[in-house]
Write an enzyme that holds these catalytic residues in place. Structure first.
Site, PDB file in Angstrom:
ATOM      1  N   SER A 142       0.852  -1.196   0.000  1.00  0.00           N
ATOM      2  CA  SER A 142       0.000   0.000   0.000  1.00  0.00           C
ATOM      3  C   SER A 142       0.885   1.243   0.000  1.00  0.00           C
ATOM      4  CB  SER A 142      -0.876   0.005   1.250  1.00  0.00           C
ATOM      5  OG  SER A 142      -1.613   1.208   1.332  1.00  0.00           O
ATOM      6  N   TYR A 165      -1.428  -1.202  10.285  1.00  0.00           N
ATOM      7  CA  TYR A 165      -1.585  -1.472   8.843  1.00  0.00           C
ATOM      8  C   TYR A 165      -0.387  -0.931   8.071  1.00  0.00           C
ATOM      9  CZ  TYR A 165      -3.609  -1.251   4.120  1.00  0.00           C
ATOM     10  OH  TYR A 165      -3.844  -1.394   2.771  1.00  0.00           O
ATOM     11  N   LYS A 169       2.417  -2.987   5.870  1.00  0.00           N
ATOM     12  CA  LYS A 169       2.493  -2.797   4.415  1.00  0.00           C
ATOM     13  C   LYS A 169       3.923  -2.438   4.003  1.00  0.00           C
ATOM     14  CE  LYS A 169      -1.070  -4.319   3.456  1.00  0.00           C
ATOM     15  NZ  LYS A 169      -1.357  -5.259   2.372  1.00  0.00           N
TER      16      LYS A 169
END
Ligand SMILES: NC(=O)c1ccc[n+]([C@@H]2O[C@H](COP(=O)([O-])OP(=O)(O)OC[C@H]3O[C@@H](n4cnc5c(N)ncnc54)[C@H](OP(=O)(O)O)[C@@H]3O)[C@@H](O)[C@H]2O)c1
Length: 275
Positions: A142, A165, A169
């Site tokens: 991401s 998150y 990533k």
């Protein structure tokens, strides 16, 4: 996209979202697709969609929040597939939630599912992938990235879903660059990408964000790395959509990458195998 007749592709997290669309498009291009997810009914529906359209697919269930299940998934693939030409580590958990969660193995959940599971699955499948070269590994990361804090990799302090998150990533991108170096000259390419910003998927809806991109846009970017002839021979890169881009500076820090790999080998019990 290249013709994929006779090729086999495994895409994790293909029971929903962009993974489901990528599975369908790989099958349309002629690949045999190994659909993976946790939910057997949804997995079988994706397989039925593909086979009704004339494609070939099988469903493999595994909860990536459990390393023994990752091992079982890899064992099944190695036992049933004579070759594996494309591996897409796509399954992931988004930013939603404010309280820290852990995997079945006791690791911070996003680090475990988004990074560690893909790391373990890739290494466990590497003999098959190397044997099948030329092959491609795609890590769906991401643009949401945050440098890893090696003093608190499991985020026991200052937790937020977003931080967890973004750390996981970026960890995928560090892994991509490392693995590409390790596999130089083997015919196995490894690339990572940000597929598209806020696609209209369950992950984005769950986070309460208004979608900005279509799932088709993200699928096109993933398929570019997985199967475009233009990408032949390019490895260790990070893409934002269809364009090559720079990731967070930590991705280019050899020491950080070595530290992360040592942690992942230890946590996955793969230290002896991957060295
Ligand atoms: N959506 C975006 O705008 C966006 C932007 C940048 C990057 N990405 C990345 O793109 C990838 C796909 O995202 P998406 O938006 O398509 O998400 P999604 O619709 O929520 O789909 C995620 C997939 O991963 C599976 N999964 C989640 N946790 C799992 C677990 N513990 N074990 C096995 N499978 C699990 C899900 O299965 P279940 O259906 O059973 O939950 C689902 O098949 C992710 O890696 C995400 O970080 C997405």
């Amino acid at each position: 996209m290249m013709k994929l007749d006779g090729k086999t592709a495994l895409i994790t997290g293909s029971t929903d979202g962009v993974g489901r669309m990528v599975a369908r498009q790989l099958a349309d291009a002629g690949a045999r697709v190994l659909v993976h997810g946790r939910d057997r009914d949804r997995g079988q529906r994706v397989v039925a969609d593909i086979t009704q359209a004339g494609g070939s697919a099988a469903f493999l269930a595994a909860d990536l929040a459990s390393l023994p299940e990752v091992q079982r998934l890899a064992d099944t693939v190695r036992q049933t597939e004579p070759h594996l030409d494309i591996l897409i580590n796509n399954a992931g958990i988004g930013t939603a939630g404010t309280s820290r969660e852990t995997s079945a193995d006791g690791h911070e959940l996003r680090f475990a599912v988004n990074y560690l599971a893909g790391f373990a699955l890739t290494y466990l499948l590497l003999p098959l992938i190397r044997h099948s070269a030329p092959t491609r590994i795609v890590n769906v990361a991401s643009a949401g990235q945050q440098a890893l804090d090696f003093d608190d990799i499991m985020l026991t302090r200052g937790y937020s879903g977003r931080r967890a998150y973004c750390q996981s990533k970026l960890a995928q991108i560090l892994f991509t660059i490392d693995l590409a170096q390790e596999l130089a000259g083997t015919g196995v390419s490894v690339n990572a990408l940000h597929p598209a910003t806020y696609m209209d998927t369950s992950m984005v809806r769950r986070a309460g964000v208004t979608p900005m991109s279509t799932v088709e846009q993200g699928a096109a970017a993933i398929l570019n790395l997985a199967a475009s002839a233009d990408l032949e021979g390019r490895t260790g890169r990070y893409f934002n959509g269809l364009r090559e881009a720079r990731a967070d500076p930590q991705a280019y820090d050899d020491v950080a990458r070595r530290r992360l790999k040592a942690i992942a080998l230890e946590l996955t019990g793969l230290a002896d195998r991957a060295g």
